[in-house]
Design an enzyme around this catalytic site. Structure first.
Site, short mmCIF file in Angstrom:
data_model
loop_
_atom_site.label_atom_id
_atom_site.label_comp_id
_atom_site.label_asym_id
_atom_site.label_seq_id
_atom_site.Cartn_x
_atom_site.Cartn_y
_atom_site.Cartn_z
N SER A 157 0.79 -1.34 0.16
CA SER A 157 -0.09 0.08 0.06
C SER A 157 0.67 1.03 0.07
CB SER A 157 -0.98 -0.04 1.17
OG SER A 157 -1.87 0.95 1.15
N ASP A 235 -10.27 -5.65 -3.10
CA ASP A 235 -9.62 -4.38 -2.32
C ASP A 235 -10.33 -3.34 -2.43
OD1 ASP A 235 -8.01 -2.41 -1.42
OD2 ASP A 235 -5.90 -3.34 -2.19
N HIS A 270 -7.54 -5.78 0.61
CA HIS A 270 -6.37 -5.11 1.00
C HIS A 270 -5.52 -5.56 2.22
CE1 HIS A 270 -3.99 -1.46 0.11
NE2 HIS A 270 -4.06 -1.13 1.45
N1 LIG Z 1 -7.43 2.27 9.20
C1 LIG Z 1 -7.48 2.93 8.23
C2 LIG Z 1 -7.08 1.56 7.07
C3 LIG Z 1 -5.88 1.47 6.90
C4 LIG Z 1 -5.17 0.40 6.24
O1 LIG Z 1 -5.87 -0.50 5.81
N2 LIG Z 1 -3.86 0.15 6.54
C5 LIG Z 1 -3.34 -1.02 5.90
C6 LIG Z 1 -2.08 -0.63 5.13
S1 LIG Z 1 -2.57 0.77 3.95
C7 LIG Z 1 -2.70 -1.88 7.06
O2 LIG Z 1 -1.80 -2.60 6.75
N3 LIG Z 1 -3.42 -1.98 8.33
C8 LIG Z 1 -2.64 -2.48 9.52
C9 LIG Z 1 -2.82 -3.84 9.39
O3 LIG Z 1 -3.82 -4.36 8.57
O4 LIG Z 1 -2.51 -4.63 10.21
C10 LIG Z 1 -9.11 3.09 7.82
O5 LIG Z 1 -9.81 2.93 8.63
O6 LIG Z 1 -9.62 2.87 6.48
#
Ligand SMILES: N[C@@H](CCC(=O)N[C@@H](CS)C(=O)NCC(=O)O)C(=O)O
Length: 293
Positions: A157, A235, A270
Site C-alpha cells: 500500500s 480490495d 487489501h
Molecule cells: N485504518 C484505515 C485503514 C488503513 C489500512 O488499511 N492500512 C493498511 C495499510 S494501507 C494496513 O496494513 N493496516 C494495518 C493492518 O492491517 O495490520 C481505515 O480505517 O480505513
C-alpha cells in the site's frame, strides 16, 4: 559497540528476529525497526546475506508485517535478511500529526518533506536510502551478517508506493522491487493529494517526483526494470480509486519499459491476508534478483 539498542531477540524459523531502536539525526527521533537474520547468516564466523527491505502501509509499525506477513519462513529457507523499518518518525509535537490515519505519524509516504512543520523531521527518503543502510551495514553487531551490496525492496500500500518510488528514484540501489496493493499514482488519489500537499506544498510538479506512474513515464524506451506487483481485485481501496494500479500498466506501455509484471488476484482484499498469501512469491522474486535462486 552497536548503534542499535536491542529491545528483543526472538527465535524464528531457525533464525533470529531483532527488535531494534536507534537515535536518528535525520528524523531527530528514535527510530524503531525489526531485523530478521536467517540461519544462513548466523554462522561462526558470521556470513553476509542479502537484504530485503519491507515498507509497511498506513497505520503500521515495524511489527505488523513481522507478525503477519509470513516473510520469515521463505527468508529462512532462501537465506535472506528482512529489514522492517517504521512508517514515520514518532513522538514529535507537530500539531495535527496524530489526528488522522492517513497523514503525519505512521503515514510519511517515505519522502523528504519540504514544507514546515514536517520538513524538520519527516525525511524518510534520506533515512531509508542513506542513514539507515550506512549505519546498519557497517554496524559492529549486525553489519557482519549483512551484504549491503545486495539489497531488494518491497512494500504494501503506502509502503508499495515507497518501494516503487525509492527503486525508481535511486537506480542501482535495489536489485529488484515488488509491491502488494501499492499506491502507484498518488498525485491523482485522495490519500496522495492530502499527503503531498502537507509534505511538499501546493506545487504539483514537485509531487510528480514521488509518483511511480509519473517516474516510469519518464524512463528511456526499452529500460529494463525488475518489478512485481500484486493487486487484489476485491480490495476496497483499489475499488475506491486510491491505488490506480492500471496507471502503472499504462505508464509501462507508453514508456516502452520492460520487466514490470502486474498481477490481479481475484477476490483478495487489501489486508495482510492478501499480502501474506503472496509474500512467499515476493521473497522468491527478490531472492532470484539477489542471486540466491
Ligand atoms: N485504518 C484505515 C485503514 C488503513 C489500512 O488499511 N492500512 C493498511 C495499510 S494501507 C494496513 O496494513 N493496516 C494495518 C493492518 O492491517 O495490520 C481505515 O480505517 O480505513
Amino acid at each position: 559497540m552497536s548503534s542499535f539498542e536491542t529491545k528483543a531477540t526472538i527465535r524464528s524459523f531457525g533464525g533470529k528476529l531483532f527488535k531494534l531502536t536507534h537515535p536518528s539525526p535525520t528524523t531527530t527521533t528514535p527510530m524503531a525497526l525489526n531485523l530478521y537474520l536467517p540461519p544462513a547468516a548466523l554462522t561462526t564466523p558470521p556470513s553476509r546475506v542479502p537484504v530485503l527491505i519491507y515498507l509497511s502501509g498506513l497505520t503500521c509499525t515495524p511489527d505488523n508485517c513481522t507478525e503477519k506477513g509470513f516473510f520469515q519462513s521463505p527468508a529462512s529457507r532462501l537465506g535472506l535478511a528482512v529489514l522492517y523499518p517504521d512508517t514515520s518518525p514518532r513522538g514529535l509535537d507537530i500539531p495535527g500529526s496524530k489526528d488522522a490515519y492517513d497523514f503525519g505519524e505512521a503515514a510519511s509516504f517515505y519522502l523528504d518533506a519540504t514544507v514546515p512543520p514536517y520538513s524538520a523531521a519527516y525525511k524518510m527518503e534520506t533515512y531509508l536510502t542513506s542513514e539507515l543502510p550506512s549505519l546498519l551495514f557497517s554496524d559492529a553487531e549486525f553489519g557482519p551478517y549483512l551484504d549491503g551490496d545486495r539489497v531488494s525492496i518491497t512494500g504494501h500500500s503506502m509502503g508499495g508506493h515507497g518501494a516503487l518510488t525509492l527503486y525508481l528514484r535511486h537506480p542501482g540501489m535495489y536489485q529488484s522491487c515488488s509491491a502488494f496493493a501499492p499506491i502507484v499514482n498518488p498525485t491523482e488519489c485522495a490519500w496522495g493529494v492530502k499527503a503531498f500537499r502537507g509534505y511538499l506544498g501546493k506545487e504539483r510538479e514537485a509531487w510528480k517526483e514521488h509518483d511511480a506512474a509519473e517516474l516510469v513515464r519518464r524512463l528511456e524506451r526499452g529500460k529494463e526494470l525488475r518489478v512485481l506487483v500484486d493487486q487484489g481485485k476485491g480490495d476496497q481501496f483499489y475499488k475506491e480509486g486510491q491505488l490506480r494500479t492500471e496507471e502503472l500498466e499504462f505508464a509501462v506501455a507508453v514508456a516502452g519499459v520492460k520487466g514490470v509484471e502486474v498481477r490481479y488476484q481475484e477476490g483478495y482484499d487489501h489486508s495482510y491476508f492478501f499480502m501474506a498469501t503472496f509474500s512467499e512469491e515476493h521473497v522468491e522474486f527478490a531472492a532470484k534478483a539477489l542471486g540466491l535462486l
